[in-house]
Scaffold this motif. Structure first.
Motif: not given
Length: 231
Positions: A182-200
């Motif tokens: 979960x941590x690794x996926x969160x970091x990847x999604x944040x790096x791509x979207x730049x905003x936690x509100x836009x991540x799953x």
């Protein structure tokens, strides 16, 4: 463990229905978030867990006689287990409720708290319960097999007398792997979207400790249930 059950067709339908819902959720998350981490790992994991009995039916004929404790475990606890669909259902349901239209992990649903736990604690506890119960039932059932030799067979027979310890250790290992993922996926999604509100994926240390607590609740409930069956 019974090898055949009149509930087998019903359980097969449940597995297939859950897989279709998982696939639909994966497609919806893919369309909504446009990131592979929101659907691909979940689809692969649930496909393996939900369709494993069918794969085993393809690999082993119905009259196949197990040659070792591994084959016997797969056939007894997965392919021919009348309760297998119930064991794997919570994992699938935990992903299904991440659908963009009713995601319990974020937004207003994710903000709900009761005694410090959120709605996401429900699938965590249920999955931990099912996993722990499956581990305990596996050792209880397979630990009676005396026809197999070797260290693994000896370990399984020893585990029959330590279901609580072994289920806790295995749940701990799965939890570590899950939270790290979960941590690794969160970091990847944040790096791509730049905003936690836009991540799953939603991740924080506080959330991690809540997940661990929910898993322990599920394990405790499973062990109490397992003990009640022994009486």
């Amino acid at each position: 463990m019974r090898r055949k059950s009149n509930n087998a067709p019903r359980n097969n339908v449940l597995r297939y229905l859950l897989w279709l819902l998982v696939a639909y959720t994966a497609f919806s998350n893919r369309q909504h978030y446009r990131m592979p981490t929101t659907w691909l790992p979940h689809l692969l994991t649930n496909t393996l867990s939900l369709l494993l009995p069918d794969a085993l039916r393809g690999l082993f004929a119905s009259r196949h006689r197990p040659r070792n404790v591994v084959e016997d475990t797969l056939l007894t606890m997965v392919r021919d287990n009348p309760n297998y669909a119930i064991y794997v259902a919570p994992l699938a349901l935990g992903y299904i409720v991440s659908h963009p239209r009713f995601n319990i992990y974020k937004g207003s649903w994710g903000a709900l708290r009761l005694a410090g736990f959120g709605l996401d604690s429900l699938p965590h506890s249920a999955t931990a319960f099912a996993f722990s119960a499956l581990v305990a039932d596996t050792f209880e059932t397979m630990g009676t097999r005396q026809q197999y030799n070797g260290m693994l067979a000896d370990f399984v027979r020893w585990g029959k007398h330590k279901p609580e310890l072994l289920s806790l250790v295995m749940l701990g290992l799965v939890t570590i792997n899950w939270e790290l993922g979960e941590y690794m996926m969160f970091q990847r999604e944040i790096a791509e979207k730049g905003d936690a509100a836009l991540t799953n994926m939603q991740w924080s240390m506080e959330d991690t400790w809540r997940d661990v607590g929910a898993n322990l609740i599920g394990w405790t409930a499973a062990m109490l249930w397992h003990r009640s069956k022994q009486k």
